[in-house]
Write an enzyme that holds these catalytic residues in place. Structure first.
Site, PDB file in Angstrom:
ATOM      1  N   ASN A  10       0.874  -1.183   0.000  1.00  0.00           N
ATOM      2  CA  ASN A  10       0.000   0.000   0.000  1.00  0.00           C
ATOM      3  C   ASN A  10       0.904   1.223   0.000  1.00  0.00           C
ATOM      4  O   ASN A  10       1.471   1.569   1.027  1.00  0.00           O
ATOM      5  CB  ASN A  10      -0.904  -0.014   1.237  1.00  0.00           C
ATOM      6  N   LYS A  12       0.143   4.275  -0.361  1.00  0.00           N
ATOM      7  CA  LYS A  12      -0.460   5.514   0.164  1.00  0.00           C
ATOM      8  C   LYS A  12      -0.163   6.665  -0.814  1.00  0.00           C
ATOM      9  O   LYS A  12      -0.148   6.428  -2.020  1.00  0.00           O
ATOM     10  CB  LYS A  12       0.029   5.772   1.589  1.00  0.00           C
ATOM     11  N   HIS A  96      -9.354   1.488   4.993  1.00  0.00           N
ATOM     12  CA  HIS A  96      -8.071   1.703   5.684  1.00  0.00           C
ATOM     13  C   HIS A  96      -8.284   2.711   6.811  1.00  0.00           C
ATOM     14  O   HIS A  96      -9.071   3.653   6.676  1.00  0.00           O
ATOM     15  CB  HIS A  96      -7.026   2.209   4.689  1.00  0.00           C
ATOM     16  N   GLU A  98      -6.664   5.130   7.729  1.00  0.00           N
ATOM     17  CA  GLU A  98      -6.454   6.522   7.324  1.00  0.00           C
ATOM     18  C   GLU A  98      -7.657   7.070   6.580  1.00  0.00           C
ATOM     19  O   GLU A  98      -7.916   8.281   6.605  1.00  0.00           O
ATOM     20  CB  GLU A  98      -5.168   6.621   6.478  1.00  0.00           C
ATOM     21  N   GLU A 183      -5.036  -4.443  10.856  1.00  0.00           N
ATOM     22  CA  GLU A 183      -4.038  -3.381  10.991  1.00  0.00           C
ATOM     23  C   GLU A 183      -4.287  -2.598  12.274  1.00  0.00           C
ATOM     24  O   GLU A 183      -5.090  -1.653  12.281  1.00  0.00           O
ATOM     25  CB  GLU A 183      -4.108  -2.423   9.801  1.00  0.00           C
ATOM     26  N   GLY A 189       2.913   2.803  10.564  1.00  0.00           N
ATOM     27  CA  GLY A 189       3.853   3.901  10.348  1.00  0.00           C
ATOM     28  C   GLY A 189       4.666   4.285  11.570  1.00  0.00           C
ATOM     29  O   GLY A 189       5.321   5.324  11.570  1.00  0.00           O
ATOM     30  N   SER A 229       3.716  -1.610  10.215  1.00  0.00           N
ATOM     31  CA  SER A 229       5.175  -1.683  10.389  1.00  0.00           C
ATOM     32  C   SER A 229       5.742  -3.056  10.068  1.00  0.00           C
ATOM     33  O   SER A 229       6.713  -3.485  10.683  1.00  0.00           O
ATOM     34  CB  SER A 229       5.569  -1.239  11.812  1.00  0.00           C
ATOM     35  N   GLY A 251       5.236   1.458   4.426  1.00  0.00           N
ATOM     36  CA  GLY A 251       6.550   2.047   4.186  1.00  0.00           C
ATOM     37  C   GLY A 251       7.546   1.118   3.504  1.00  0.00           C
ATOM     38  O   GLY A 251       8.235   1.524   2.557  1.00  0.00           O
TER      39      GLY A 251
END
Ligand code: 13P
Length: 275
Positions: A10, A12, A96, A98, A183, A189, A229, A251
């Protein structure tokens, strides 16, 4: 039952079209020969079309990060399932944290105002899940608790509510074919992944909830990923857990070498389990 793990990146809001296409060309030869693992990359919407052309017919599937549930209409800024199908998407991430406005890092630029702007709810997640399935897209439905919910001992109740509301009205056969990503919001993150055994436990809870609502066979076929992470350093331990069927990687998926190492870990573990 053996479930093929899915490692999905992902991205983002990262990478230009040129960077995305370059990544795709670099990734393909690295993962093409790996067995017993599925791979997907979810770039920003602007890069979907160009990446779709590079990835067509390859080992790596294309996914979107979100979509709206209507096919077309006066919905400024939204992207429809028809549009995602047209550019070659197989997967679409839905709900998600976010997008739900549940952020793990409140001290960043994200605040209560931006949360309200994004604003996915269990009800909108449910509409998006149904629309994705109706258009033959595989939803990757994200669930997970925030730190204060974990500290209050509410983790299991939070994911149970998100699962039940998000999948309401979906058939057992459809649930069996989709993907859920656990998640924990506090792990996203932050560099602080959930302990592997605890992630395995919560994913077991999710599978139990799905089993009670949709039947045991469905629960055993459903793939449930871990996200938060995940890196090339902790992937082996996380992916070795019996309930964890892959990862939704943020990430670490932006770097082709790190992402490849995670895909390789999943492939090796899947082979060990089945041999
Ligand atoms: P990180 O891997 O950067 O923690 O992000 C996880 C995530 O949110 C994937 O959807």
């Amino acid at each position: 039952m053996a479930r093929t793990p899915l490692i999905a990146g992902n991205w983002k809001m990262n990478k230009t079209v040129a960077e995305a296409v370059s990544f795709a060309h670099d990734l393909l030869p690295r993962v093409e020969g790996l067995n017993k693992v599925e791979v997907a990359v979810c770039p920003p919407a602007t890069a979907l079309h160009a990446m779709g052309e590079v990835l067509a017919g390859s080992k790596v599937a294309l996914g979107a990060q979100d979509m709206f549930w209507a096919e077309q209409g006066a919905f400024t800024g939204m992207i429809s399932p028809l549009m995602l199908k047209e550019v070659g998407c197989k997967y679409v991430i839905i709900g998600h944290s976010e997008r739900r406005g549940r952020f793990g890092k409140p001290d960043e630029t994200l605040n209560s105002e931006t949360a309200r702007v994004f604003g996915d709810t269990d009800a909108s997640v449910n509409l998006k899940v149904k629309a994705a399935l109706a258009h033959d897209l595989v939803p990757i439905v994200c669930v997970g608790e925030m730190l204060d919910e974990r500290d209050a001992g509410n983790t299991d109740a939070v994911v149970e509510k998100q699962i039940k509301a998000g999948l309401e009205g979906v058939s057992p056969e459809q649930v069996a074919g989709m993907v859920i990503a656990y998640e924990p919001v506090w792990a996203i993150g932050t560099g602080r992944a959930c302990d592997a055994e605890e992630a395995n436990r919560v994913i077991g809870v999710i599978r139990r909830v799905v089993g009670e609502a949709f039947g045991q066979e469905t629960a055993q076929r459903l793939r449930i990923q871990y996200g938060g992470s995940m890196s090339e350093k902790n992937a082996h331990e996380l992916l070795s857990q019996p309930e964890i069927d892959g990862g939704l990687v943020g990430g670490a998926s932006l770097d082709v070498s790190r992402f490849t190492l995670i895909v390789q870990a999943a492939s090796v573990i899947a082979k060990e389990v089945s041999s």
